[in-house]
Scaffold this motif. Structure first.
Motif, short mmCIF file in Angstrom:
data_model
loop_
_atom_site.label_atom_id
_atom_site.label_comp_id
_atom_site.label_asym_id
_atom_site.label_seq_id
_atom_site.Cartn_x
_atom_site.Cartn_y
_atom_site.Cartn_z
N ILE A 6 0.84 -1.20 0.00
CA ILE A 6 0.00 0.00 0.00
C ILE A 6 0.87 1.24 0.00
O ILE A 6 1.83 1.36 0.77
N HIS A 18 -8.03 4.58 7.21
CA HIS A 18 -7.70 3.56 6.22
C HIS A 18 -6.56 2.68 6.73
O HIS A 18 -6.58 1.46 6.57
N GLY A 21 -7.64 0.16 8.97
CA GLY A 21 -8.29 -0.91 8.20
C GLY A 21 -7.28 -1.89 7.64
O GLY A 21 -7.47 -3.11 7.73
N TYR A 22 -6.21 -1.38 7.07
CA TYR A 22 -5.18 -2.27 6.53
C TYR A 22 -4.57 -3.14 7.62
O TYR A 22 -4.31 -4.31 7.44
N ALA A 25 -7.60 -5.70 9.26
CA ALA A 25 -8.36 -6.66 8.45
C ALA A 25 -7.81 -8.08 8.53
O ALA A 25 -8.55 -9.04 8.81
N PRO A 35 -2.34 -6.68 3.54
CA PRO A 35 -1.78 -5.37 3.21
C PRO A 35 -0.43 -5.16 3.89
O PRO A 35 -0.25 -5.56 5.05
N ASP A 77 -3.62 4.72 -2.27
CA ASP A 77 -4.78 5.17 -1.51
C ASP A 77 -4.76 6.70 -1.51
O ASP A 77 -3.86 7.32 -0.95
N TRP A 129 -14.09 5.17 -1.00
CA TRP A 129 -14.28 4.87 0.43
C TRP A 129 -15.62 5.37 0.98
O TRP A 129 -15.64 6.13 1.95
N ASN A 131 -17.66 4.37 3.24
CA ASN A 131 -17.49 3.32 4.25
C ASN A 131 -18.78 2.88 4.92
O ASN A 131 -18.86 1.78 5.46
N GLN A 333 -14.25 -2.72 4.78
CA GLN A 333 -14.07 -2.36 3.38
C GLN A 333 -12.73 -2.91 2.86
O GLN A 333 -12.65 -3.41 1.74
N VAL A 334 -11.70 -2.83 3.69
CA VAL A 334 -10.42 -3.44 3.30
C VAL A 334 -10.58 -4.94 3.10
O VAL A 334 -10.12 -5.51 2.10
N LEU A 338 -9.91 -6.91 -0.34
CA LEU A 338 -8.91 -7.98 -0.47
C LEU A 338 -9.56 -9.27 -0.96
O LEU A 338 -8.98 -10.00 -1.78
#
Lengths: 377, 377, 377, 377
Positions: A6, A18, A21-22, A25, A35, A77, A129, A131, A333-334, A338
């Motif tokens: 990323i 974000h 999130g990475y 997840a 990620p 991103d 995004w 979300n 969302q991540v 994926l």
């Protein structure tokens, strides 16, 4: 386990959401791709480094073009003010990177079309995004509507109410308050807040045909952070509109930053022949449901505490009754993004999906400016 | 249309609620018997006359024995402090009058037994004003339990929280505050507030076997209205108890006048195998219901707005969504009493029903005094 | 004590609510004038007699013109469908009677103007039954706004949501459903429901300048009760509009009879610089208040249980925590009307006040028909 | 930045919550010490490895004694069933490790005393995971009480209601349901759920003097996972008690796993002279506050949405209105523990603090067994 490298551009509030999130997840979802926080990019090197250290990014760039040139970046991103979305996203697509762009997609529909064409021409994965689709209660609402539990829809209404700009001393422009500067933001509450409401509405209730809107700017002048001078405020402080959906239902939307007592009150309600649903961001783990099929003497709005394992996303978290929060929407969302790599399916909302929201926003602003109904086109 | 001549003894708060019940019942319910406000009786003639004029009573008495001697009185309504219930009720029964006695039935179980024996020996109709059974939401709860919607019961809990005696300057004794004077009231929150909770509990969940209680008197001395002197407070300011019901469920009850922020918060909750119910006097037109038989993904507590024509008593009032209030419980109790004359059935709760509540109150106070479990007997 | 002889025309739902107001007001308020239920008038003599007997009217008329000729009638209460308001009200004024007219004032502004001129020319007292002003929580809201607790106003929003006409088998026309018949009702939700919202809004927030509206008729044809035939539905099933108030605030209003799960959900919210207020008819005894002046760490929406003696009207009812209901709004309106006779002041809303609501309704319907903004004039 | 090497023993539900705390704390709080996920230990190597991979632990052990011998472990986190807390914690202390023990501290007070003596003798840092103190709304409650906003306290009540063991087919014993097995758990809801309520109560309202309790086991026999045979259930399915606090207030506590409709309803309320507070785990980001000092006409319970930067912990998360969830309580506890290393202060609750909760639990169980009041000692 495959890495997905990323490159994050921008380190503001959305950069943090974000990044979380990475990071989270793969700890909570079974994912083939993991990620890797490869690089964060921002003009201010010192701040970028501090952010990288706190959040765990491996490296720092100060020129986003450099970031795009790096071979070790798979996905870019875009977390910068709206006026930069187009240029960076198109360049990223042309560089063959996946593009994950913060909402709203663009400053306007024309920009959005260019962006869609760029990612589609480049054949790169893209996502915006929005979300709130991934709040478990909202995802459950989608599932219930798709199951036909509401029947024919008559009404959709949503609002997003805040109160943080009532004080006339809040400036416009700058890192913290670019959302009040039309040059950077494009619009006020329409692109910032109503865009969320519209995205969810299009997802839950289908397309919007036409709109009739009103906007207002309560504080006419604010000091601009960059110049230190009082400058006319060109964004919309408040916006309301009604509309027709393709399915024959009526829509009613409102947003403002002048509703004292509401911090981030995004609520939505949908009324169908057989039932209705209500949701409220201030208690995001609850979904209210009225089922007309219940025995008449015991009918009532149910307050569903969406925290059970058979409800969307919740099997991946804790146990029934224990709520999750705002940040989890980005984790979801991540995770979905994926998984879309595994299945080779698009991850919604794509740029193309988000363009539809942009069209509605443009129609809304046009309607308000001309005091007339406008078709969404 | 047959008249039922009412003689009311006492003109305080409860005198007003009962009178309104007599006046309103025939306007909203189809009744063979119509109450006639024949006479109100109180020692203070001037105040009694003012009350009679405002409320529409035809005549005034200042000696309740005189009232009992009158041939034109069919039913005597005993609305005086608790320490006078026994003497007046027994005399009324002996005079062949129907007796409608304010709650609690008596100062204690021993008095209550005498009263039951008197009305039963005289063969006169009798009823105690435990009005909360006739809140439509509570009546609906009873109906739902009887229909088996909850299944086997595990828990019953109720409380009645107020905050009006926190100020140590509130006196004891006298017209407004006799409820703080043990001589007049017998007990504090136990007889005044918990008696309501217990009456409803016995009705909804059956008999109580044994109790373990604690009481507290936070303000130890208060000025007595009659003497003007600081005198020890002998009533219970707060009381909590747990208990076993005959059906195997556990009960938990609490009452206090020291719960800041609660004016008259009578709440009850009952948990069964298949469902649960909750109710709250502060929003008395709502009943909350959790139905475990609902689909698991859409289960939640329903907030039932009890205002539809197929819900108890509501066909006699307005239209769905329009709520009624506290005073209507008395209208309903009057209507049910008058219908019981038509059907020649007892009107619950009778003296005998209310005696059961008295037994529980006595066990509670005894348990608190001895710091031990006590059987209800 | 002076009698005020009432002649009621119409015996439907509103006839019952007004009658209860006449009966109860003098029992709970200290009033010089006491209403006397002199006569009820309706074409169906049998039904009128049944109503008179149940509700306590002394006599019956079957021709409203006869009623107006009677010397023993002081005030005429017009409780008939909207299309008859004008003729009867004007005739009553010309006969020198006080006129109390059910809302909305008229079928349209033109009729309303004639009616205003008639009562003003005749010099007779007049009032329109916009009862929701007299919900204690709403009256308290007015008081708080007038005290300046909210400061400058930014937003006003209100809706009135019902769900009783979703079933396409509900007919139009006739005693129960004349509200669906444009001939009798003039309009649909606009005159029936939004008129209430508008009256309250004008009272709380001042005049409305211009409006932009949308209406919808979801069920296009319904059987007409009188003909038994399917006939086009000409009323508005739903209506939404936004508007500008004179004070610079934005308004947003919506009403429908297709919002599943809402029986009579009239809600209003007003956002000011220093605070906000919310109210909801389904729990009418509560007022929600956000006060920005509270310490920042403990700020929150307060749920005020409007049942204390120092809150509007409540000293006349029960004790703190014990709620009143829908019907009490009419009792309060009667009490205020009777007191206005003592003080020789107008009792709001007068015909002239209600005409303003009519103007807004007309502008709303005109705006919807022409898909354009309309000034209120 | 200094590393703090963590060795986790147990990988169940609590293992996940603690691990998330270690991972997230340094991303959101400025901390000198950063946890390093050094090793996870569990008998089942395969499952331990899977957990380590998913959660990011560097290594795996299958014998906790081996873990204690490792020099690269600074702190041992004891996340195993209650019957193993004592042995492991004491051994860890003797090995010179910091000990972070899951609640309840021990099977009983006697064990707890040994544990306290061990950590104190070894001079190692120690903490027990009573996580609910670190819900921002609960921490805010503590702050408000300490500021004197409530004044003298009269009542404290709390309950913890669940419904997951109503089904008689739920077994006892084994990885998922050891909480129903008295051998592993020591007690039922008392140690599992009421212990949380008691810890918070002691923190907010001070010491408890004596208790009077009742317990019940509704399902008398359940299949044991290890033997496959029906075995008597020896834990308490439900427990209620009342008590006296040292400050003169009354306490009322209840817990059960048979309250249909409640997943994890931990609620608490505290009533003081000047104000009251309420909190509910199902909406953990809200704190309700009644302030008697408000103007009387606008008093009401405030619903405080605890998500602003000046409220406890919230400056480290998102923006006002955006809620956090259950897992964050552990992040906060980790952050506070790490800060306590910087300041060299104890991190509450220590073993010694948690021993007090154990004493109350023992008194409760003893009181229920003997049907008598018991002093806490």
């Amino acid at each position: 386990m495959k890495p997905l490298n990323i490159g994050l551009i921008g380190y503001g509030f959305m950069g943090r959401t974000h990044t979380n999130g990475y990071r989270q997840a793969p700890r909570f979802f079974d994912l083939e791709y993991h990620p890797v926080l490869k690089a964060v990019c921002a003009r201010n090197e010192e701040k970028a480094k501090a952010f990288a250290e706190q959040q765990g990014y491996e490296s720092v760039e100060t020129d986003w073009r450099k970031l795009l040139e790096r071979d070790d970046i798979d996905a870019v991103d875009v977390c910068v003010p709206n006026n930069l979305h187009k240029e960076i996203s198109i360049a990223a697509a042309e560089a063959g990177k996946m593009v994950l762009c913060e909402k709203p997609l663009a400053m306007n529909t024309a920009e959005g079309i260019e962006m869609c064409e760029a990612v589609e021409k480049a054949g790169v994965r893209n996502m915006v995004w929005y979300n709130y689709r991934r709040v478990p209660a909202v995802t459950l609402a989608k599932q219930m509507i798709d199951e036909g539990r509401l029947g024919k829809i008559f009404h959709y209404r949503a609002n997003f109410l805040q109160d943080w700009t009532i004080n006339a001393d809040v400036p416009q422009g700058g890192a913290a308050t670019w959302r009040l500067d039309a040059e950077a933001a494009g619009s006020g509450v329409t692109g910032d807040l109503l865009a969320h409401c519209i995205d969810t509405a299009l997802w839950l209730n289908g397309s919007i045909q036409d709109v009739s809107a009103v906007t207002e700017t309560f504080v006419k002048e604010r000091v601009h952070s960059e110049t230190g001078e009082k400058t006319p405020v060109k964004i919309d402080d408040a916006c309301a509109f009604h509309c027709h959906f393709d399915n024959g239902s009526l829509g009613l939307f409102e947003s403002t930053r002048y509703a004292r007592g509401h911090k981030a009150l995004y609520t939505l309600e949908i009324n169908g022949e057989h039932g209705s649903l209500r949701w409220d961001l201030h208690d995001l783990h609850r979904l209210e449901f009225f089922d007309h099929n219940d025995d008449s003497i015991v009918r009532g709005w149910r307050s569903i505490h969406v925290s059970d394992g058979d409800q969307p996303y919740m099997a991946n978290w804790w146990v029934p009754g224990l709520q999750i929060g705002y940040e989890h929407t980005f984790v979801h969302q991540v995770a979905d993004f994926l998984k879309s790599l595994e299945s080779d399916q698009p991850a919604a909302p794509t740029f193309r999906d988000a363009l539809e929201t942009q069209r509605v926003c443009d129609a809304v602003l046009d309607s308000a400016a001309t005091r007339s109904w406008k078709d969404v086109k």
